[in-house]
Write a protein that holds these residues in place. Structure first.
Motif, PDB file in Angstrom:
ATOM      1  N   GLY A  23       0.782  -1.230   0.000  1.00  0.00           N
ATOM      2  CA  GLY A  23       0.000   0.000   0.000  1.00  0.00           C
ATOM      3  C   GLY A  23       0.812   1.278   0.000  1.00  0.00           C
ATOM      4  N   VAL A  24       2.115   1.208   0.259  1.00  0.00           N
ATOM      5  CA  VAL A  24       2.916   2.431   0.349  1.00  0.00           C
ATOM      6  C   VAL A  24       3.059   3.100  -1.018  1.00  0.00           C
ATOM      7  CG1 VAL A  24       5.226   3.346   0.849  1.00  0.00           C
ATOM      8  CG2 VAL A  24       4.114   1.799   2.463  1.00  0.00           C
ATOM      9  N   GLN A  72       1.602   7.596  -4.572  1.00  0.00           N
ATOM     10  CA  GLN A  72       1.034   8.028  -5.846  1.00  0.00           C
ATOM     11  C   GLN A  72      -0.292   8.751  -5.619  1.00  0.00           C
ATOM     12  OE1 GLN A  72       2.701   7.932  -8.820  1.00  0.00           O
ATOM     13  NE2 GLN A  72       1.088   9.393  -9.290  1.00  0.00           N
ATOM     14  N   GLY A  73      -1.090   8.280  -4.664  1.00  0.00           N
ATOM     15  CA  GLY A  73      -2.336   8.970  -4.329  1.00  0.00           C
ATOM     16  C   GLY A  73      -2.073  10.393  -3.838  1.00  0.00           C
ATOM     17  N   LEU A  74      -1.022  10.570  -3.065  1.00  0.00           N
ATOM     18  CA  LEU A  74      -0.633  11.913  -2.610  1.00  0.00           C
ATOM     19  C   LEU A  74      -0.337  12.807  -3.815  1.00  0.00           C
ATOM     20  CD1 LEU A  74       0.438  14.118  -0.672  1.00  0.00           C
ATOM     21  CD2 LEU A  74       2.595  12.836  -0.590  1.00  0.00           C
ATOM     22  N   ASP A 129      -1.337  12.405  -6.927  1.00  0.00           N
ATOM     23  CA  ASP A 129      -2.578  12.615  -7.679  1.00  0.00           C
ATOM     24  C   ASP A 129      -3.460  13.654  -6.995  1.00  0.00           C
ATOM     25  OD1 ASP A 129      -1.705  10.723  -9.513  1.00  0.00           O
ATOM     26  OD2 ASP A 129      -3.002   9.126  -8.739  1.00  0.00           O
ATOM     27  N   MET A 130      -3.524  13.574  -5.666  1.00  0.00           N
ATOM     28  CA  MET A 130      -4.291  14.553  -4.908  1.00  0.00           C
ATOM     29  C   MET A 130      -3.699  15.952  -5.087  1.00  0.00           C
ATOM     30  SD  MET A 130      -4.059  16.557  -1.889  1.00  0.00           S
ATOM     31  CE  MET A 130      -2.606  15.832  -1.191  1.00  0.00           C
ATOM     32  N   ALA A 131      -2.371  16.051  -5.045  1.00  0.00           N
ATOM     33  CA  ALA A 131      -1.703  17.341  -5.213  1.00  0.00           C
ATOM     34  C   ALA A 131      -2.023  17.929  -6.586  1.00  0.00           C
ATOM     35  CB  ALA A 131      -0.200  17.180  -5.024  1.00  0.00           C
ATOM     36  N   ARG A 132      -2.018  17.080  -7.617  1.00  0.00           N
ATOM     37  CA  ARG A 132      -2.356  17.543  -8.963  1.00  0.00           C
ATOM     38  C   ARG A 132      -3.799  18.046  -9.002  1.00  0.00           C
ATOM     39  NH1 ARG A 132      -1.331  13.125 -11.651  1.00  0.00           N
ATOM     40  NH2 ARG A 132       0.852  13.600 -11.964  1.00  0.00           N
ATOM     41  N   GLY A 133      -4.692  17.331  -8.352  1.00  0.00           N
ATOM     42  CA  GLY A 133      -6.088  17.763  -8.303  1.00  0.00           C
ATOM     43  C   GLY A 133      -6.254  19.097  -7.589  1.00  0.00           C
ATOM     44  N   ILE A 153      -2.662  10.948   6.891  1.00  0.00           N
ATOM     45  CA  ILE A 153      -2.744   9.669   6.167  1.00  0.00           C
ATOM     46  C   ILE A 153      -1.355   9.133   5.876  1.00  0.00           C
ATOM     47  CG2 ILE A 153      -3.388   8.624   3.929  1.00  0.00           C
ATOM     48  CD1 ILE A 153      -5.865  10.560   3.994  1.00  0.00           C
ATOM     49  N   ILE A 154      -0.472   9.999   5.412  1.00  0.00           N
ATOM     50  CA  ILE A 154       0.908   9.594   5.097  1.00  0.00           C
ATOM     51  C   ILE A 154       1.596   9.112   6.371  1.00  0.00           C
ATOM     52  CG2 ILE A 154       3.172  10.482   4.386  1.00  0.00           C
ATOM     53  CD1 ILE A 154       1.321   9.980   2.016  1.00  0.00           C
ATOM     54  N   ASP A 155       1.465   9.853   7.453  1.00  0.00           N
ATOM     55  CA  ASP A 155       2.094   9.446   8.710  1.00  0.00           C
ATOM     56  C   ASP A 155       1.599   8.071   9.160  1.00  0.00           C
ATOM     57  OD1 ASP A 155       4.015  11.308   9.385  1.00  0.00           O
ATOM     58  OD2 ASP A 155       2.613  12.602  10.474  1.00  0.00           O
TER      59      ASP A 155
END
Length: 176
Positions: free
Chosen positions: A132-133, A138-140, A142-146, A170-172
Protein backbone atom coordinates in the motif's frame (compact mmCIF):
# COMPACT_ATOMS: atom_id res chain seq x y z
CA UNK A 1 13.09 28.94 -20.48
CA UNK A 2 11.48 30.87 -17.62
CA UNK A 3 9.98 33.33 -20.13
CA UNK A 4 8.44 30.47 -22.13
CA UNK A 5 6.90 28.90 -19.03
CA UNK A 6 5.56 32.27 -17.83
CA UNK A 7 4.01 33.02 -21.23
CA UNK A 8 2.43 29.59 -21.44
CA UNK A 9 1.01 29.90 -17.91
CA UNK A 10 -0.32 33.43 -18.54
CA UNK A 11 -1.47 33.29 -22.16
CA UNK A 12 -2.10 29.60 -22.80
CA UNK A 13 -1.01 27.70 -25.88
CA UNK A 14 -2.91 29.87 -28.36
CA UNK A 15 -1.42 33.10 -27.02
CA UNK A 16 2.13 31.85 -26.62
CA UNK A 17 4.27 32.06 -29.71
CA UNK A 18 8.01 32.03 -30.22
CA UNK A 19 7.81 35.78 -30.96
CA UNK A 20 5.98 36.50 -27.68
CA UNK A 21 8.50 34.47 -25.68
CA UNK A 22 11.47 36.04 -27.47
CA UNK A 23 10.17 39.52 -26.68
CA UNK A 24 9.69 38.66 -23.01
CA UNK A 25 13.14 37.09 -22.82
CA UNK A 26 14.74 40.07 -24.51
CA UNK A 27 16.09 38.15 -27.50
CA UNK A 28 15.29 38.25 -31.19
CA UNK A 29 12.81 35.85 -32.69
CA UNK A 30 15.57 34.54 -34.94
CA UNK A 31 17.78 33.77 -31.94
CA UNK A 32 14.95 31.91 -30.26
CA UNK A 33 14.20 29.92 -33.42
CA UNK A 34 17.89 29.13 -33.89
CA UNK A 35 17.81 27.22 -30.59
CA UNK A 36 14.21 26.00 -30.86
CA UNK A 37 13.14 25.52 -34.50
CA UNK A 38 9.49 24.89 -33.60
CA UNK A 39 7.06 26.11 -31.02
CA UNK A 40 6.71 22.55 -29.75
CA UNK A 41 10.50 22.35 -29.27
CA UNK A 42 10.51 25.57 -27.26
CA UNK A 43 7.64 24.79 -24.94
CA UNK A 44 8.43 21.15 -24.22
CA UNK A 45 12.05 22.11 -23.51
CA UNK A 46 10.92 24.95 -21.26
CA UNK A 47 8.54 22.81 -19.21
CA UNK A 48 11.18 20.09 -18.92
CA UNK A 49 13.87 22.57 -17.84
CA UNK A 50 11.69 24.21 -15.22
CA UNK A 51 10.48 20.82 -13.94
CA UNK A 52 14.11 19.80 -13.44
CA UNK A 53 14.84 23.07 -11.65
CA UNK A 54 11.84 22.55 -9.36
CA UNK A 55 12.94 18.97 -8.60
CA UNK A 56 16.38 20.23 -7.63
CA UNK A 57 14.85 22.96 -5.47
CA UNK A 58 12.58 20.43 -3.76
CA UNK A 59 15.53 18.17 -2.97
CA UNK A 60 17.52 21.17 -1.73
CA UNK A 61 14.74 22.05 0.73
CA UNK A 62 15.31 18.71 2.41
CA UNK A 63 18.96 18.04 1.56
CA UNK A 64 19.48 15.93 4.69
CA UNK A 65 17.22 13.16 3.33
CA UNK A 66 13.82 12.21 4.77
CA UNK A 67 12.14 15.15 6.47
CA UNK A 68 9.10 15.96 8.56
CA UNK A 69 6.30 14.45 6.53
CA UNK A 70 3.84 17.37 6.82
CA UNK A 71 6.49 19.71 5.38
CA UNK A 72 7.16 17.28 2.52
CA UNK A 73 3.43 16.92 1.76
CA UNK A 74 3.07 20.71 1.69
CA UNK A 75 6.14 21.13 -0.55
CA UNK A 76 4.83 18.49 -2.96
CA UNK A 77 1.44 20.21 -3.15
CA UNK A 78 3.22 23.51 -3.79
CA UNK A 79 4.73 21.97 -6.95
CA UNK A 80 1.23 21.76 -8.39
CA UNK A 81 -0.06 25.20 -7.48
CA UNK A 82 2.49 27.42 -9.19
CA UNK A 83 3.40 28.75 -12.60
CA UNK A 84 5.04 25.51 -13.73
CA UNK A 85 1.85 23.53 -13.19
CA UNK A 86 -0.20 26.18 -15.03
CA UNK A 87 2.21 26.01 -17.96
CA UNK A 88 2.23 22.21 -17.98
CA UNK A 89 -1.56 22.19 -17.89
CA UNK A 90 -1.68 24.44 -20.95
CA UNK A 91 0.75 22.12 -22.71
CA UNK A 92 -1.38 19.07 -21.80
CA UNK A 93 -4.53 20.69 -23.17
CA UNK A 94 -2.75 21.65 -26.38
CA UNK A 95 -1.38 18.11 -26.72
CA UNK A 96 -4.88 16.68 -26.43
CA UNK A 97 -5.74 18.47 -29.69
CA UNK A 98 -2.42 18.55 -31.54
CA UNK A 99 -1.16 15.21 -32.84
CA UNK A 100 2.45 16.33 -33.33
CA UNK A 101 2.68 17.59 -29.74
CA UNK A 102 0.96 14.68 -27.97
CA UNK A 103 3.80 12.10 -28.01
CA UNK A 104 6.32 14.65 -26.77
CA UNK A 105 4.12 15.81 -23.91
CA UNK A 106 3.12 12.25 -22.99
CA UNK A 107 6.76 11.20 -22.78
CA UNK A 108 7.71 14.34 -20.85
CA UNK A 109 4.86 13.90 -18.37
CA UNK A 110 5.78 10.25 -17.80
CA UNK A 111 9.42 11.15 -17.13
CA UNK A 112 8.59 14.09 -14.83
CA UNK A 113 5.98 11.98 -13.05
CA UNK A 114 8.45 9.16 -12.36
CA UNK A 115 11.04 11.62 -11.06
CA UNK A 116 8.52 13.37 -8.81
CA UNK A 117 7.42 9.99 -7.43
CA UNK A 118 11.06 9.03 -6.72
CA UNK A 119 11.66 12.34 -4.94
CA UNK A 120 8.49 11.92 -2.86
CA UNK A 121 9.49 8.39 -1.81
CA UNK A 122 12.97 9.59 -0.87
CA UNK A 123 11.82 12.65 1.08
CA UNK A 124 9.05 10.80 2.90
CA UNK A 125 11.40 7.95 3.81
CA UNK A 126 8.85 5.57 2.32
CA UNK A 127 9.49 1.86 1.95
CA UNK A 128 7.67 0.84 -1.20
CA UNK A 129 8.16 -2.84 -0.44
CA UNK A 130 5.46 -2.43 2.22
CA UNK A 131 1.92 -3.13 0.95
CA UNK A 132 0.00 0.00 0.00
CA UNK A 133 2.92 2.43 0.35
CA UNK A 134 3.53 2.91 -3.38
CA UNK A 135 -0.17 3.51 -3.97
CA UNK A 136 -0.38 5.95 -1.05
CA UNK A 137 2.54 8.00 -2.35
CA UNK A 138 1.03 8.03 -5.85
CA UNK A 139 -2.34 8.97 -4.33
CA UNK A 140 -0.63 11.91 -2.61
CA UNK A 141 0.77 13.11 -5.93
CA UNK A 142 -2.58 12.62 -7.68
CA UNK A 143 -4.29 14.55 -4.91
CA UNK A 144 -1.70 17.34 -5.21
CA UNK A 145 -2.36 17.54 -8.96
CA UNK A 146 -6.09 17.76 -8.30
CA UNK A 147 -5.56 20.58 -5.81
CA UNK A 148 -3.44 22.36 -8.39
CA UNK A 149 -6.21 22.00 -10.95
CA UNK A 150 -8.80 23.40 -8.51
CA UNK A 151 -6.48 26.32 -7.80
CA UNK A 152 -6.37 27.32 -11.49
CA UNK A 153 -9.89 28.73 -11.39
CA UNK A 154 -10.22 29.99 -7.82
CA UNK A 155 -8.08 30.68 -4.79
CA UNK A 156 -8.41 27.39 -2.98
CA UNK A 157 -5.98 28.17 -0.14
CA UNK A 158 -8.24 27.53 2.88
CA UNK A 159 -9.66 24.22 1.64
CA UNK A 160 -6.25 23.14 0.36
CA UNK A 161 -4.72 23.67 3.83
CA UNK A 162 -7.29 21.31 5.38
CA UNK A 163 -6.79 18.68 2.69
CA UNK A 164 -2.99 18.89 3.02
CA UNK A 165 -3.27 18.45 6.81
CA UNK A 166 -5.47 15.37 6.34
CA UNK A 167 -3.11 13.86 3.77
CA UNK A 168 -0.21 14.48 6.13
CA UNK A 169 -2.04 12.39 8.75
CA UNK A 170 -2.74 9.67 6.17
CA UNK A 171 0.91 9.59 5.10
CA UNK A 172 2.09 9.45 8.71
CA UNK A 173 -0.29 6.58 9.50
CA UNK A 174 0.55 4.61 6.37
CA UNK A 175 4.31 5.07 6.63
CA UNK A 176 4.54 4.57 10.40
Amino acid sequence: MEAAVSCLAEHGWAGSTVAVVAERAGVSRGAAQHHFPTREDLFTAAVEYVAEERSTALRDLFHAGPAARPAVVEALVDLYTGTLFRAALQLWVAASNEEQLRPRVTELEARVGRETHRIAVELLGADESEPGVRETVQGLLDMARGLGLANVLTDDTARRARVVAQWSRIIDTTLA
